[in-house]
Scaffold this motif. Structure first.
Motif, PDB file in Angstrom:
ATOM      1  N   SER A  99       0.841  -1.189   0.000  1.00 21.37           N
ATOM      2  CA  SER A  99       0.000   0.000   0.000  1.00 21.37           C
ATOM      3  C   SER A  99       0.874   1.236   0.000  1.00 21.37           C
ATOM      4  O   SER A  99       2.035   1.198   0.388  1.00 21.37           O
ATOM      5  N   GLU A 100       0.282   2.315  -0.472  1.00 23.64           N
ATOM      6  CA  GLU A 100       1.002   3.575  -0.600  1.00 23.64           C
ATOM      7  C   GLU A 100       0.132   4.686  -0.019  1.00 23.64           C
ATOM      8  O   GLU A 100      -1.065   4.748  -0.277  1.00 23.64           O
ATOM      9  N   ASP A 102      -0.937   8.559   0.360  1.00 22.99           N
ATOM     10  CA  ASP A 102      -0.951   9.875  -0.259  1.00 22.99           C
ATOM     11  C   ASP A 102      -1.392  10.847   0.835  1.00 22.99           C
ATOM     12  O   ASP A 102      -1.624  10.442   1.966  1.00 22.99           O
ATOM     13  N   ASP A 105      -5.165   9.833   1.247  1.00 23.47           N
ATOM     14  CA  ASP A 105      -5.668   8.575   0.700  1.00 23.47           C
ATOM     15  C   ASP A 105      -4.685   7.438   0.948  1.00 23.47           C
ATOM     16  O   ASP A 105      -3.502   7.646   1.189  1.00 23.47           O
ATOM     17  N   GLU A 107      -3.705   3.875  -1.054  1.00 22.57           N
ATOM     18  CA  GLU A 107      -3.903   3.181  -2.317  1.00 22.57           C
ATOM     19  C   GLU A 107      -3.154   1.855  -2.342  1.00 22.57           C
ATOM     20  O   GLU A 107      -2.065   1.742  -1.792  1.00 22.57           O
ATOM     21  N   VAL A 109      -0.883  -0.975  -4.058  1.00 20.11           N
ATOM     22  CA  VAL A 109       0.202  -1.048  -5.035  1.00 20.11           C
ATOM     23  C   VAL A 109       0.141  -2.432  -5.668  1.00 20.11           C
ATOM     24  O   VAL A 109       0.186  -3.448  -4.963  1.00 20.11           O
ATOM     25  N   ASN A 138       4.508  -1.074  -8.804  1.00 20.65           N
ATOM     26  CA  ASN A 138       4.545   0.231  -9.431  1.00 20.65           C
ATOM     27  C   ASN A 138       4.022   1.287  -8.461  1.00 20.65           C
ATOM     28  O   ASN A 138       2.827   1.443  -8.288  1.00 20.65           O
ATOM     29  N   GLU A 139       4.950   1.994  -7.829  1.00 20.80           N
ATOM     30  CA  GLU A 139       4.582   3.062  -6.904  1.00 20.80           C
ATOM     31  C   GLU A 139       4.663   4.409  -7.616  1.00 20.80           C
ATOM     32  O   GLU A 139       5.202   4.504  -8.714  1.00 20.80           O
ATOM     33  N   LYS A 140       4.177   5.462  -6.992  1.00 22.20           N
ATOM     34  CA  LYS A 140       4.213   6.802  -7.593  1.00 22.20           C
ATOM     35  C   LYS A 140       5.637   7.294  -7.803  1.00 22.20           C
ATOM     36  O   LYS A 140       5.911   8.024  -8.739  1.00 22.20           O
ATOM     37  N   ASP A 141       6.554   6.895  -6.926  1.00 22.13           N
ATOM     38  CA  ASP A 141       7.950   7.329  -7.030  1.00 22.13           C
ATOM     39  C   ASP A 141       8.795   6.411  -7.908  1.00 22.13           C
ATOM     40  O   ASP A 141      10.005   6.594  -7.998  1.00 22.13           O
TER      41      ASP A 141
END
Length: 155
Positions: A99-100, A102, A105, A107, A109, A138-141
Protein backbone atom coordinates in the motif's frame (compact mmCIF):
# COMPACT_ATOMS: atom_id res chain seq x y z
CA UNK A 1 -5.12 -0.27 -13.67
CA UNK A 2 -7.02 -1.47 -16.75
CA UNK A 3 -4.07 -3.64 -17.79
CA UNK A 4 -4.01 -5.35 -14.39
CA UNK A 5 -7.77 -5.99 -14.51
CA UNK A 6 -7.53 -7.50 -18.00
CA UNK A 7 -4.58 -9.68 -16.96
CA UNK A 8 -6.50 -10.96 -13.94
CA UNK A 9 -9.60 -11.76 -16.00
CA UNK A 10 -7.67 -13.61 -18.72
CA UNK A 11 -5.73 -15.61 -16.14
CA UNK A 12 -8.94 -16.43 -14.25
CA UNK A 13 -10.48 -17.77 -17.47
CA UNK A 14 -7.42 -19.98 -18.09
CA UNK A 15 -7.44 -21.32 -14.53
CA UNK A 16 -11.10 -22.33 -14.80
CA UNK A 17 -11.02 -23.82 -18.32
CA UNK A 18 -12.67 -27.28 -18.64
CA UNK A 19 -9.40 -28.94 -19.69
CA UNK A 20 -7.64 -27.61 -16.59
CA UNK A 21 -10.42 -28.82 -14.27
CA UNK A 22 -10.50 -32.41 -15.64
CA UNK A 23 -7.87 -33.98 -13.34
CA UNK A 24 -7.57 -31.37 -10.59
CA UNK A 25 -9.24 -30.63 -7.26
CA UNK A 26 -10.77 -27.44 -5.93
CA UNK A 27 -8.95 -25.95 -2.92
CA UNK A 28 -9.63 -23.10 -0.53
CA UNK A 29 -7.13 -21.46 1.81
CA UNK A 30 -6.70 -18.69 4.36
CA UNK A 31 -3.67 -16.96 5.81
CA UNK A 32 -1.19 -14.15 5.19
CA UNK A 33 1.16 -13.60 2.23
CA UNK A 34 0.96 -13.57 -1.54
CA UNK A 35 -1.18 -16.75 -1.59
CA UNK A 36 -3.83 -14.65 0.12
CA UNK A 37 -3.16 -11.11 -1.25
CA UNK A 38 -2.08 -9.92 2.19
CA UNK A 39 -4.28 -11.24 4.98
CA UNK A 40 -7.13 -13.01 3.22
CA UNK A 41 -8.34 -16.06 1.34
CA UNK A 42 -7.74 -17.92 -1.90
CA UNK A 43 -9.56 -20.39 -4.13
CA UNK A 44 -7.80 -22.52 -6.67
CA UNK A 45 -7.28 -25.64 -8.69
CA UNK A 46 -4.81 -28.12 -7.21
CA UNK A 47 -3.05 -31.17 -8.64
CA UNK A 48 -0.29 -33.46 -7.35
CA UNK A 49 2.40 -30.93 -8.28
CA UNK A 50 0.87 -27.49 -8.89
CA UNK A 51 -1.66 -24.97 -7.63
CA UNK A 52 -3.33 -22.22 -9.66
CA UNK A 53 -5.25 -19.71 -7.55
CA UNK A 54 -7.03 -16.40 -7.27
CA UNK A 55 -6.87 -14.51 -3.98
CA UNK A 56 -8.39 -11.55 -2.18
CA UNK A 57 -7.14 -9.85 0.96
CA UNK A 58 -5.99 -6.71 2.70
CA UNK A 59 -2.37 -5.50 2.86
CA UNK A 60 -2.83 -2.74 5.43
CA UNK A 61 -5.33 -1.23 7.83
CA UNK A 62 -5.58 2.16 9.51
CA UNK A 63 -8.29 3.42 11.85
CA UNK A 64 -8.16 6.73 9.95
CA UNK A 65 -7.99 5.54 6.32
CA UNK A 66 -9.55 2.09 6.64
CA UNK A 67 -8.24 -1.00 4.88
CA UNK A 68 -6.23 -1.28 1.70
CA UNK A 69 -7.37 -4.44 -0.04
CA UNK A 70 -6.86 -6.06 -3.43
CA UNK A 71 -6.81 -9.23 -5.49
CA UNK A 72 -4.20 -11.43 -7.10
CA UNK A 73 -3.56 -14.56 -9.14
CA UNK A 74 -0.77 -17.05 -8.84
CA UNK A 75 0.73 -20.36 -9.85
CA UNK A 76 2.89 -22.65 -7.70
CA UNK A 77 4.76 -25.61 -9.20
CA UNK A 78 6.65 -28.25 -7.22
CA UNK A 79 8.18 -30.47 -9.91
CA UNK A 80 10.65 -27.90 -11.24
CA UNK A 81 13.08 -28.77 -8.45
CA UNK A 82 15.08 -32.01 -8.48
CA UNK A 83 13.42 -33.27 -5.28
CA UNK A 84 11.32 -36.42 -5.10
CA UNK A 85 8.77 -34.68 -2.89
CA UNK A 86 5.90 -32.28 -3.70
CA UNK A 87 6.68 -30.17 -0.61
CA UNK A 88 8.96 -27.52 -2.19
CA UNK A 89 7.45 -25.13 -4.74
CA UNK A 90 8.33 -22.08 -6.80
CA UNK A 91 5.65 -19.50 -7.55
CA UNK A 92 4.67 -16.64 -9.82
CA UNK A 93 2.26 -14.01 -8.49
CA UNK A 94 0.52 -10.96 -9.98
CA UNK A 95 -1.61 -8.75 -7.78
CA UNK A 96 -1.59 -6.45 -4.77
CA UNK A 97 1.88 -6.28 -3.16
CA UNK A 98 1.58 -3.34 -0.77
CA UNK A 99 0.00 0.00 0.00
CA UNK A 100 1.00 3.58 -0.60
CA UNK A 101 0.03 6.64 1.41
CA UNK A 102 -0.95 9.88 -0.26
CA UNK A 103 -1.90 13.08 1.54
CA UNK A 104 -5.47 12.01 2.26
CA UNK A 105 -5.67 8.57 0.70
CA UNK A 106 -4.49 4.99 1.02
CA UNK A 107 -3.90 3.18 -2.32
CA UNK A 108 -3.09 -0.41 -3.21
CA UNK A 109 0.20 -1.05 -5.04
CA UNK A 110 -0.02 -3.75 -7.71
CA UNK A 111 2.92 -5.71 -9.03
CA UNK A 112 4.45 -9.15 -9.45
CA UNK A 113 6.50 -11.60 -7.44
CA UNK A 114 8.62 -14.76 -7.49
CA UNK A 115 8.55 -17.01 -4.46
CA UNK A 116 9.48 -20.22 -2.67
CA UNK A 117 6.90 -22.18 -0.66
CA UNK A 118 7.02 -25.21 1.59
CA UNK A 119 3.91 -27.41 1.94
CA UNK A 120 4.00 -29.39 5.19
CA UNK A 121 1.98 -32.33 3.79
CA UNK A 122 2.70 -31.78 0.08
CA UNK A 123 0.99 -29.48 -2.39
CA UNK A 124 -1.75 -32.01 -3.22
CA UNK A 125 -2.91 -32.44 0.40
CA UNK A 126 -4.62 -30.15 2.92
CA UNK A 127 -2.20 -28.61 5.39
CA UNK A 128 -0.02 -25.72 6.46
CA UNK A 129 2.29 -23.88 4.07
CA UNK A 130 5.05 -21.36 4.58
CA UNK A 131 7.10 -19.26 2.19
CA UNK A 132 8.69 -16.05 1.04
CA UNK A 133 8.06 -14.00 -2.11
CA UNK A 134 10.22 -11.25 -3.62
CA UNK A 135 7.85 -8.63 -5.02
CA UNK A 136 8.10 -5.48 -7.14
CA UNK A 137 5.30 -2.96 -7.55
CA UNK A 138 4.54 0.23 -9.43
CA UNK A 139 4.58 3.06 -6.90
CA UNK A 140 4.21 6.80 -7.59
CA UNK A 141 7.95 7.33 -7.03
CA UNK A 142 8.95 4.44 -9.32
CA UNK A 143 9.31 0.71 -8.87
CA UNK A 144 9.31 -0.49 -5.27
CA UNK A 145 10.93 -3.82 -4.37
CA UNK A 146 10.40 -5.84 -1.21
CA UNK A 147 9.56 -9.20 0.28
CA UNK A 148 6.48 -10.85 1.78
CA UNK A 149 6.52 -13.79 4.18
CA UNK A 150 3.71 -16.29 3.95
CA UNK A 151 1.94 -18.59 6.40
CA UNK A 152 -1.42 -20.22 5.81
CA UNK A 153 -3.56 -23.31 5.56
CA UNK A 154 -5.00 -24.93 2.42
CA UNK A 155 -8.15 -27.01 2.93
Amino acid sequence: MKTITKSLLVSFALVLSPQTLANDNFTFGMGAGTFYSGIGVNAGIQSKNDLKYISAGCVSYSSIYGGTCGVGIGWVKTDIFDFQTPKHGASLYIGVVGSEYDNLDHEAVYGAGLGYHYFHRGIGNPGFNFGFTLVAGNEKDGIGVGGIFQAGYQF
